[in-house]
Design an enzyme around this catalytic site. Structure first.
Site, PDB file in Angstrom:
ATOM      1  N   HIS A 415       0.701  -1.279   0.230  1.00 11.50           N
ATOM      2  CA  HIS A 415       0.088  -0.103   0.087  1.00 11.50           C
ATOM      3  C   HIS A 415       0.868   1.205  -0.032  1.00 11.50           C
ATOM      4  O   HIS A 415       1.783   1.126   0.070  1.00 11.50           O
ATOM      5  CB  HIS A 415      -1.009   0.152   1.172  1.00 11.50           C
ATOM      6  N   CYS A 434       3.126  -4.888   6.660  1.00 11.17           N
ATOM      7  CA  CYS A 434       2.719  -4.717   5.352  1.00 11.17           C
ATOM      8  C   CYS A 434       3.922  -3.793   4.925  1.00 11.17           C
ATOM      9  O   CYS A 434       4.774  -3.409   5.468  1.00 11.17           O
ATOM     10  CB  CYS A 434       1.483  -3.904   5.441  1.00 11.17           C
TER      11      CYS A 434
END
Length: 517
Positions: A415, A434
């Site tokens: 992301h 992440c």
């Protein structure tokens, strides 16, 4: 006249006189008509070769290019004790120039042994090639002839790695690599007793083009110069450190890594990368976790490179292979319970306005929106806090504008970020697992151009920062999260990175011994 069997027709050059070629005609006459005479003349002028020259002429290794280097690579990489034993033997034979009298076996026996060793190198790469995507059947495993394309011997990059590893091992053999010690950081203009040794070490490792003074009477008064600092900055860059020219703990750690340890680390990672490359498709996305780098490859060529932020050592980014199946525009962030407890609640306890300012919606156990005053949120954050948080899309959303979804058991994905300044850091192990992508806009543009199905809807929603939408892809894109802490770059420089998760000792290249016999 056309050449015949590689030979072209000959004519006397205009300036060449008949008298110039008479000696050559006489020699040819003696050779073809009177070989005994020619033999006598040749014997008179021939210099008897030394025993060393004779051994060099018949050096059997000439028939097996790179055998020593390949055996060393596979030995250092921990592939099998077979290669450790073979390398010891080859090293012993090299010291006596393969003289059968000193080796203790005949020339024919030597050649047989070298054939066996070369066969074991081929057996390893054959095993890797046949097991990359599937377990071979008994019939496939018995195949002897494997196309040479399966082996890396003709790969220029592979040869460069072998050469670099051999250089490092030779450097190790030249003498001890004593640890350098500093009581405090070394900065420009300071004096230190390690400066001369530092300069020599940088030169030996190829980070400085200036050879240090051959003799130094005293270690006192050595100044850390601008020239030396620039060499340190280059050293820092190829070790993934902040290139500030200051010799601190991290720089000193890498300066103290012996050539042998460097060779071993490079060998382990080279084999790991070679094995991995057998499974690659033409298009894929690769995240090298210790390097904090993302690479998008399209039809075998690099289409995009980007810095990334990965998980902290306490919240590691997993090493896995998957397929990117969706891209989310303006994603919501559903805060995992672990991040809520570790990161969010401390902020709420300090500032009751935190949830509102960051755009969080709070849901109770029944799924209803919960509303409280800042003071009440502070009090609740100090208790069990039985709520779920969802951050709305927008400029403060922790995921940024794009999320790239792929199936995995760790709830991680790629992301963007609301904190782009963090990409300036050298150590980017900062997330909760992440992967945050610096050039996320360019990555999203590539997906839109090549894989997004509904590009019209994408174009319609892209200007909006508040409406979230999942997009399907025309085909999935393989994504690989790998752990490579050493490699040779496009300029031939050996790159090293910190073992941020301390995984190097756990990662193995070992293969079954049965494949060699």
């Amino acid at each position: 006249m056309m050449p015949v069997n590689g030979l072209t027709s000959c004519k006397l050059a205009p300036s060449l006189q008949f008298r110039d070629i008479v000696p050559h005609i006489v020699c040819l006459f003696l050779f073809f008509i009177h070989p005994s005479v020619y033999s006598h003349i040749a014997t008179e002028v021939m210099v008897e070769p030394t025993s060393q020259e004779r051994r060099l002429v018949v050096n059997p290794l000439q028939q097996y290019p790179l055998l020593v280097e390949q055996t060393l690579l596979l030995d250092l990489a921990g592939v099998s004790p077979v290669f450790s034993a073979n390398y010891r033997t080859l090293s012993e034979w090299q010291t006596v120039l393969f003289d059968p009298a000193q080796v203790g076996i005949s020339q024919a026996q030597q050649d047989t042994e070298l054939q066996r060793m070369q066969g074991q190198v081929f057996a390893y790469w054959r095993f890797i090639a046949t097991t990359a995507n599937k377990t071979p059947s008994a019939e496939e495993a018995s195949i002897v002839e494997v196309p040479m394309v399966e082996f890396p011997m003709n790969d220029g990059r592979y040869s460069a790695v072998l050469n670099k590893i051999s250089q490092l091992v030779r450097l190790e053999d030249k003498g001890a690599w004593e640890p350098l010690v500093l009581e405090e950081k070394l900065t420009l203009g300071q004096a230190s007793p390690i400066v001369n040794t530092l300069a020599q070490r940088l030169w030996l490792l190829g980070d400085s083009s200036f050879a240090p003074s051959a003799s130094t009477e005293s270690n006192e008064g050595q100044i850390y110069t601008e020239e030396l600092m620039q060499s340190i900055q280059g050293f820092q860059r190829r070790h993934g450190l902040e290139a500030d020219g200051v010799v601190g703990n991290q720089t000193l750690f890498w300066l103290n890594q012996s050539p042998y340890k460097r060779a071993q680390l490079l060998a382990k990672n080279e084999v790991r990368q070679r094995v991995f490359s057998q499974t690659l498709t033409p298009n894929y996305l690769l995240i090298n976790v210790p390097a904090f780098e993302m690479t998008l490859v399209v039809q075998g060529e690099i289409a995009l490179r980007s810095k990334v932020i990965v998980g902290k050592p306490s919240r590691q980014t997993p090493i896995l292979d998957s397929q990117i199946s969706n891209v989310v525009l303006n994603p919501h962030w559903r805060v995992p319970r672990s991040i809520l407890r570790r990161d969010i609640l401390p902020h709420i306890r300090k500032d009751g306005h935190y949830l509102m300012e960051r755009g969080f919606d709070v849901y109770d156990a029944s799924g209803q929106l919960a509303h409280h005053s800042p003071e009440e949120w502070q009090a609740l954050a100090s208790s069990r806090f039985p709520f779920k948080l969802v951050q709305r899309p927008g400029p403060k959303n922790a995921l940024g504008k794009y999320k790239f979804h792929f199936e995995n058991d760790f709830s991680v994905y790629l992301h963007g970020t609301s904190e782009p300044s963090l990409f300036k850091k050298a150590n980017r192990a900062l997330s909760s697992g992440c992967i945050r992508v610096e050039r996320v806009d360019e990555l999203a543009s590539w997906f839109k151009a090549h894989l997004i199905k509904d590009t019209a809807l994408w174009d319609k929603l892209a200007p909006d920062v508040t409406q979230s939408q999942w997009f399907a892809l025309s085909s999935t894109l393989p994504v690989h999260l790998v752990y490579w802490s050493a490699w040779l770059d496009d300029q031939g420089l050996a790159q090293y990175r910190n073992d941020i998760y301390h995984l190097e000792a756990e990662l193995t290249n070992a293969v079954p011994a049965a494949i060699f016999y």
